[in-house]
Design an enzyme around this catalytic site. Sequence first.
Site, PDB file in Angstrom:
ATOM      1  N   TYR A 147       0.333  -1.712  -0.088  1.00 21.59           N
ATOM      2  CA  TYR A 147       0.261   0.446  -0.270  1.00 21.59           C
ATOM      3  C   TYR A 147       0.961   1.527   0.222  1.00 21.59           C
ATOM      4  O   TYR A 147       1.637   1.133  -0.601  1.00 21.59           O
ATOM      5  CB  TYR A 147      -1.188   0.160   0.935  1.00 21.59           C
ATOM      6  CG  TYR A 147      -2.558   0.893   1.352  1.00 21.59           C
ATOM      7  CD1 TYR A 147      -3.067   0.545  -0.428  1.00 21.59           C
ATOM      8  CD2 TYR A 147      -2.284   2.219   1.291  1.00 21.59           C
ATOM      9  CE1 TYR A 147      -4.096   1.449  -0.988  1.00 21.59           C
ATOM     10  CE2 TYR A 147      -3.122   2.804   0.543  1.00 21.59           C
ATOM     11  CZ  TYR A 147      -4.569   2.639  -0.579  1.00 21.59           C
ATOM     12  OH  TYR A 147      -5.384   3.696  -0.644  1.00 21.59           O
ATOM     13  N   ARG A 200      -8.345  10.486  -8.776  1.00 29.07           N
ATOM     14  CA  ARG A 200      -7.435  11.368  -7.283  1.00 29.07           C
ATOM     15  C   ARG A 200      -7.040  10.107  -7.028  1.00 29.07           C
ATOM     16  O   ARG A 200      -6.852  10.092  -6.231  1.00 29.07           O
ATOM     17  CB  ARG A 200      -8.465  11.842  -6.639  1.00 29.07           C
ATOM     18  CG  ARG A 200      -7.457  13.192  -6.052  1.00 29.07           C
ATOM     19  CD  ARG A 200      -7.732  13.037  -4.530  1.00 29.07           C
ATOM     20  NE  ARG A 200      -7.447  11.623  -4.011  1.00 29.07           N
ATOM     21  CZ  ARG A 200      -7.663  11.500  -2.992  1.00 29.07           C
ATOM     22  NH1 ARG A 200      -7.750  11.622  -2.716  1.00 29.07           N
ATOM     23  NH2 ARG A 200      -7.113  10.537  -2.564  1.00 29.07           N
ATOM     24  N   LYS A 218      -6.141  -2.536  -1.310  1.00 26.23           N
ATOM     25  CA  LYS A 218      -7.406  -1.503  -0.243  1.00 26.23           C
ATOM     26  C   LYS A 218      -7.626  -3.469   0.418  1.00 26.23           C
ATOM     27  O   LYS A 218      -7.864  -3.096   1.610  1.00 26.23           O
ATOM     28  CB  LYS A 218      -7.610  -0.954  -0.085  1.00 26.23           C
ATOM     29  CG  LYS A 218      -7.671   1.156  -0.458  1.00 26.23           C
ATOM     30  CD  LYS A 218      -8.248   1.632   0.758  1.00 26.23           C
ATOM     31  CE  LYS A 218      -7.371   2.321   1.644  1.00 26.23           C
ATOM     32  NZ  LYS A 218      -8.054   4.042   1.966  1.00 26.23           N
ATOM     33  N   GLU A 289     -13.617   5.093  -2.961  1.00 28.85           N
ATOM     34  CA  GLU A 289     -11.703   5.063  -3.498  1.00 28.85           C
ATOM     35  C   GLU A 289     -11.843   5.565  -3.860  1.00 28.85           C
ATOM     36  O   GLU A 289     -11.124   5.225  -5.652  1.00 28.85           O
ATOM     37  CB  GLU A 289     -11.368   3.857  -3.421  1.00 28.85           C
ATOM     38  CG  GLU A 289      -9.725   3.756  -3.159  1.00 28.85           C
ATOM     39  CD  GLU A 289      -9.426   4.115  -1.377  1.00 28.85           C
ATOM     40  OE1 GLU A 289     -10.487   3.599  -0.519  1.00 28.85           O
ATOM     41  OE2 GLU A 289      -8.976   4.898  -0.496  1.00 28.85           O
ATOM     42  N   ASP A 290     -11.018   6.807  -4.016  1.00 29.85           N
ATOM     43  CA  ASP A 290      -9.796   8.012  -4.330  1.00 29.85           C
ATOM     44  C   ASP A 290     -10.557   8.312  -5.907  1.00 29.85           C
ATOM     45  O   ASP A 290      -9.996   8.360  -6.769  1.00 29.85           O
ATOM     46  CB  ASP A 290      -8.757   7.273  -5.056  1.00 29.85           C
ATOM     47  CG  ASP A 290      -7.739   7.262  -3.836  1.00 29.85           C
ATOM     48  OD1 ASP A 290      -8.189   7.798  -3.038  1.00 29.85           O
ATOM     49  OD2 ASP A 290      -6.551   6.457  -4.039  1.00 29.85           O
ATOM     50  N   ASP A 312     -14.246   6.124   1.704  1.00 31.37           N
ATOM     51  CA  ASP A 312     -12.550   6.244   3.140  1.00 31.37           C
ATOM     52  C   ASP A 312     -11.802   7.745   3.155  1.00 31.37           C
ATOM     53  O   ASP A 312     -11.623   7.915   3.521  1.00 31.37           O
ATOM     54  CB  ASP A 312     -11.751   4.873   2.542  1.00 31.37           C
ATOM     55  CG  ASP A 312     -11.623   4.873   3.396  1.00 31.37           C
ATOM     56  OD1 ASP A 312     -11.002   4.636   4.692  1.00 31.37           O
ATOM     57  OD2 ASP A 312      -9.671   5.058   2.786  1.00 31.37           O
ATOM     58  N   ASP A 313     -12.156   7.969   1.718  1.00 34.18           N
ATOM     59  CA  ASP A 313     -11.345   9.583   1.150  1.00 34.18           C
ATOM     60  C   ASP A 313     -12.499  10.226   2.183  1.00 34.18           C
ATOM     61  O   ASP A 313     -11.185  11.160   2.900  1.00 34.18           O
ATOM     62  CB  ASP A 313     -10.372   9.868   0.076  1.00 34.18           C
ATOM     63  CG  ASP A 313     -10.288   8.675  -0.247  1.00 34.18           C
ATOM     64  OD1 ASP A 313      -9.948   8.015  -0.640  1.00 34.18           O
ATOM     65  OD2 ASP A 313     -11.318   8.283  -1.603  1.00 34.18           O
ATOM     66  N   ASN A 452      -0.587  11.954   0.917  1.00 33.55           N
ATOM     67  CA  ASN A 452       0.355  10.992   0.713  1.00 33.55           C
ATOM     68  C   ASN A 452       0.584  11.514  -1.083  1.00 33.55           C
ATOM     69  O   ASN A 452       0.005  11.935  -1.584  1.00 33.55           O
ATOM     70  CB  ASN A 452      -0.803   9.969   0.486  1.00 33.55           C
ATOM     71  CG  ASN A 452      -0.706   9.623   2.266  1.00 33.55           C
ATOM     72  OD1 ASN A 452       0.485   9.434   2.547  1.00 33.55           O
ATOM     73  ND2 ASN A 452      -1.697   9.094   1.950  1.00 33.55           N
TER      74      ASN A 452
END
Length: 595
Positions: A147, A200, A218, A289-290, A312-313, A452
Amino acid sequence: MYQVTFDEKDTIVRIDRELMDPQTVSRFLDLVNLAAALKDSRLADDWEKMFTRMLGFPTGVRLIRDPAVNKGTAFTEKEREVLGLRGLLPPKVHSMEDQVLRVLENVRRKPNDIEKYIFLISLQDRNKTLFYRIVTDYIEEMMPIIYTPTVGQACMEYGHIFRRPRGIFISSKDRGRMAELLRNWPYKDIRIIVVTDGERILGLGDLGADGMGIPVGKLALYTACAGIHHSLSLPITLDVGTENVALLNDPLYIGLKQRRLRGAAYDDFVEEFIMAMEEVFPRALVQFEDFANVNAFRLLEKYRERICCFNDDIQGTASVTLSGIYSALRITGGRLSDQKFLFLGAGEAGLGTADLTVSAMEGEGLSLQEARERCWFVDSKGLVVKGRSDLTGHKRRYAHDHDFIPDFLTAVETLKPTAIIGVSGRARMFTRPILEAMARINGRPLVFSLSNPTSNTECTAEEAYAWTEGRAIYTSGSPFDPVVYGGKRFVPAQGNNVYIFPGVGLGAIASQARHVTDEMFSVAAKTLAALVSEEDLEQGSLFPPLPKIREVSAAIAAAVAEVAYERGLATVPQPENLQEVIKSLMYEPKYQSYV
Ligand code: NAD
């Protein structure tokens, strides 16, 4: 998978089922009976072989090539005999411990992290049990590879290091047949889906279909950290195009070479995906996610009441950050509602964190307005204030009556926050003057540098301690090695969402919750903070050591399931011993004995 135990007369004495749906169980039992009848009638001498073949259990080369059941050199003598493996393996039977040693030796000799990533992903393709054993037992060493931060590099090079497809890719060419695509997945009982549209990826921007590394990574963490069996999970990438010109020009790019769908075309595409998912995998929890923030908030609002889902973000980040704040307050003393937060970056992570923090402050007795006034934002244009006409959606709730300030340093000096939270995706934005100002204003300034991957962090651990005379209470989105400053050793634990989402997912699965709520993320934050020991805090760690992650996930899962039961969101009866039930659901990567 099943495990059959025989007595010394080769009679079946026990069948352990794992993760089999009722249909499979009934088919399985029919075949067991048939096999037993055949055995009794002595029609088949090698009935065991036949038995396994009839069940569709792979044998021979197919078995070695099936990563879900392969054990490599660890197949026992009897398995080699019965399952047609003789000669296909070297003669020595190795234990799993031996195999672990071999893998570690190979990983550690790789010259760089991306090569380690490629090696580990190939292991996942060969032998899932061994892969999860290694990731589970060596989580601190392996997580930065499978990850963040290495997965970021892997996504940037995805088309170039591509070996085998994983998960499901749904592209804009698949309109009208998404359910059919989902049915191509070999497992039918899916409980958790991580889906991205690749716009993203971490702080790296639009990586299109190359973002698949993220859902894959993930879900590996769901298995390693919360014991959710890998066959229950499915990574999905929605390929709606990319705006990344380098990818559009790259002959090895794996996605469609077209610009992104936008507007109604995009929404209709996602809607068809959600409907197909509801039809084919009705029990699945969906983790968004993203997604870029233009879509992330909207999709979450649209679907959170309709299906079991979370982002999650937004929510996972909020929960882990709030947990870090609770832990920091154990060091500084004081209440959450006495703090003033200044965020750098007003996107999913920042706004999500502010929203959850506000609701926690309301829980301490502040009004919504009072709580929001304790959260301030600087975005790419400057301080978010009422006078600005360029603010969209969510940001407006944090636009306060104040003069506009164009830069972060002046904002720090003017607003005098107790905490700065970096979620801008921009490197080195917490400069020396900013950190020195924070140290002048606060005895123990909270410095959360969450962007990150490592190359994007707002400040490194070393900078945070050095520029605040060792007084910063620091956490980061990417891992940093311990730092010695002023004779003291600081161990800055990573504020990683992995502390939260696997436990939340497991709790939702255990209670078969209809929805995932903000309250669940609040409870998860408190549960996590309570698991940080005094020794952890003493060395500057706001989170428990990663090797405790399974314990953390089990505790969070139980707390989340409790919320589901209390709020009437669970769809299965509440067991008396919830903690035990949750632990029993957690998969341990061990080899099964097949015969
Ligand atoms: P996002 O794109 O939704 O938001 C980024 C925000 O930063 C936007 O509001 C943008 O305007 C702002 N920004 C950009 N340049 C800026 C600048 N120079 N100054 C001030 N603000 C600027 O992204 P996100 O989902 O909010 O994620 C942001 C970062 O946080 C990423 O790097 C991501 O990897 C990281 N993140 C970390 C964690 C974690 O550590 N647990 C979790 C989630 C996200």
